[in-house]
Design a protein around this motif. Structure first.
Motif, mmCIF file in Angstrom:
data_model
loop_
_atom_site.group_PDB
_atom_site.id
_atom_site.type_symbol
_atom_site.label_atom_id
_atom_site.label_comp_id
_atom_site.label_asym_id
_atom_site.label_seq_id
_atom_site.Cartn_x
_atom_site.Cartn_y
_atom_site.Cartn_z
ATOM 1 N N UNK A 1 13.460 5.162 7.141
ATOM 2 C CA UNK A 1 12.216 4.842 6.456
ATOM 3 C C UNK A 1 11.384 3.947 7.363
ATOM 4 N N UNK A 2 10.110 4.339 7.555
ATOM 5 C CA UNK A 2 9.193 3.512 8.339
ATOM 6 C C UNK A 2 8.852 2.243 7.557
ATOM 7 N N UNK A 3 8.282 1.269 8.254
ATOM 8 C CA UNK A 3 7.894 0.016 7.605
ATOM 9 C C UNK A 3 6.881 0.262 6.496
ATOM 10 N N UNK A 4 6.958 -0.561 5.457
ATOM 11 C CA UNK A 4 5.964 -0.525 4.389
ATOM 12 C C UNK A 4 4.624 -0.956 4.966
ATOM 13 N N UNK A 5 3.558 -0.466 4.372
ATOM 14 C CA UNK A 5 2.228 -0.935 4.732
ATOM 15 C C UNK A 5 1.818 -1.930 3.664
ATOM 16 N N UNK A 6 1.555 -3.160 4.101
ATOM 17 C CA UNK A 6 1.241 -4.242 3.172
ATOM 18 C C UNK A 6 -0.028 -4.949 3.630
ATOM 19 N N UNK A 7 -1.006 -4.980 2.739
ATOM 20 C CA UNK A 7 -2.242 -5.725 3.019
ATOM 21 C C UNK A 7 -1.978 -7.197 2.752
ATOM 22 N N UNK A 8 -2.456 -8.050 3.649
ATOM 23 C CA UNK A 8 -2.261 -9.487 3.444
ATOM 24 C C UNK A 8 -2.923 -9.944 2.156
ATOM 25 N N UNK A 9 -4.122 -9.414 1.890
ATOM 26 C CA UNK A 9 -4.840 -9.754 0.660
ATOM 27 C C UNK A 9 -5.510 -8.506 0.094
ATOM 28 N N UNK A 10 -5.422 -8.339 -1.203
ATOM 29 C CA UNK A 10 -6.249 -7.395 -1.932
ATOM 30 C C UNK A 10 -7.141 -8.255 -2.818
ATOM 31 N N UNK B 1 0.833 -1.200 0.000
ATOM 32 C CA UNK B 1 0.000 0.000 0.000
ATOM 33 C C UNK B 1 0.869 1.251 0.000
ATOM 34 N N UNK B 2 1.889 1.271 0.861
ATOM 35 C CA UNK B 2 2.828 2.398 0.898
ATOM 36 C C UNK B 2 4.254 1.857 0.946
ATOM 37 N N UNK B 3 5.178 2.685 0.490
ATOM 38 C CA UNK B 3 6.592 2.301 0.517
ATOM 39 C C UNK B 3 7.205 2.513 1.888
ATOM 40 N N UNK B 4 6.501 3.210 2.744
ATOM 41 C CA UNK B 4 7.040 3.535 4.066
ATOM 42 C C UNK B 4 7.497 4.978 4.090
ATOM 43 N N UNK B 5 6.964 5.710 5.026
ATOM 44 C CA UNK B 5 7.270 7.130 5.148
ATOM 45 C C UNK B 5 8.756 7.331 5.445
ATOM 46 N N UNK B 6 9.341 8.360 4.810
ATOM 47 C CA UNK B 6 10.740 8.704 5.047
ATOM 48 C C UNK B 6 10.780 9.826 6.079
ATOM 49 N N UNK B 7 11.551 9.604 7.136
ATOM 50 C CA UNK B 7 11.739 10.614 8.182
ATOM 51 C C UNK B 7 13.188 11.076 8.166
ATOM 52 N N UNK C 1 -8.062 0.741 7.980
ATOM 53 C CA UNK C 1 -7.073 1.752 7.581
ATOM 54 C C UNK C 1 -6.574 1.481 6.159
ATOM 55 N N UNK C 2 -6.264 0.218 5.866
ATOM 56 C CA UNK C 2 -5.782 -0.135 4.533
ATOM 57 C C UNK C 2 -6.859 0.116 3.483
ATOM 58 N N UNK C 3 -8.099 -0.257 3.790
ATOM 59 C CA UNK C 3 -9.200 -0.036 2.844
ATOM 60 C C UNK C 3 -9.361 1.455 2.564
ATOM 61 N N UNK C 4 -9.274 2.270 3.602
ATOM 62 C CA UNK C 4 -9.404 3.717 3.406
ATOM 63 C C UNK C 4 -8.267 4.274 2.544
ATOM 64 N N UNK C 5 -7.050 3.817 2.803
ATOM 65 C CA UNK C 5 -5.910 4.278 2.003
ATOM 66 C C UNK C 5 -6.086 3.907 0.527
ATOM 67 N N UNK C 6 -6.693 2.744 0.287
ATOM 68 C CA UNK C 6 -6.894 2.266 -1.085
ATOM 69 C C UNK C 6 -8.241 2.708 -1.658
ATOM 70 N N UNK C 7 -9.015 3.449 -0.852
ATOM 71 C CA UNK C 7 -10.347 3.928 -1.249
ATOM 72 C C UNK C 7 -11.277 2.776 -1.619
#
Length: 149
Positions: A47-56, A33-39, A86-92
């Motif tokens: 870089x923060x952890x990637x956000x990964x949905x188990x299933x799309x 979902x995301x590459x991970x925010x860069x701080x 949260x993942x569903x909202x990010x992916x609309x």
């Protein structure tokens, strides 16, 4: 012995999805979902952890329609629900699910209802729900375009 998350997915959740007519073509596993925010901290970059949905879940392999968050057997389906939402909202997306392989929790953003279900809806069932929502929305937009702009 309780199954870990990876085994729960393969041995319990995958068969439940297949039992509801989801196929390898309509399931994307470990969807990023995301590459991970860069701080940036001075001269240090993290870089923060990637956000990964188990299933799309996709309709006919083309239309993203839902996410499923998997939890191991030591957790309840409720434990993954916020993450799935949260993942569903990010992916609309309008449908979010969480499962530990034994139970399934659903959140429907159309109705704003969260409930425990016995089996995953089929791709056709979700597409009908989405289509019905879009028809209602299209009608509202046509009748009151300024309300929704």
């Amino acid at each position: 012995m309780q199954l870990n998350e990876a085994d729960t997915r393969v041995k319990l959740i995958d068969p439940k999805l297949k039992g509801s007519n989801w196929t390898d073509e309509t399931i994307q596993r470990e969807f990023q979902i995301t590459a991970g925010k860069v701080n940036i901290f001075g001269d240090r970059v993290e870089r923060e952890d990637k956000k990964i949905a188990d299933y799309l879940l996709t309709y006919r392999g083309a239309i993203p329609i839902a996410v499923v968050e998997a939890k191991d057997e030591s957790h309840t389906p409720l434990d993954g629900m916020q993450q799935a939402k949260d993942y569903a909202e990010k992916l609309e997306l309008l449908f979010a699910y969480s499962s530990n392989g034994h139970g399934i929790e659903e959140f429907d953003f159309i109705t704003n209802i969260q409930k425990t279900i016995n089996k995953f809806p089929t791709p056709e069932e979700l597409f009908i729900r989405l289509s019905n929502h879009n028809k209602i929305l299209a009608k509202k937009l046509k009748n009151n375009p300024l309300e929704y702009s």
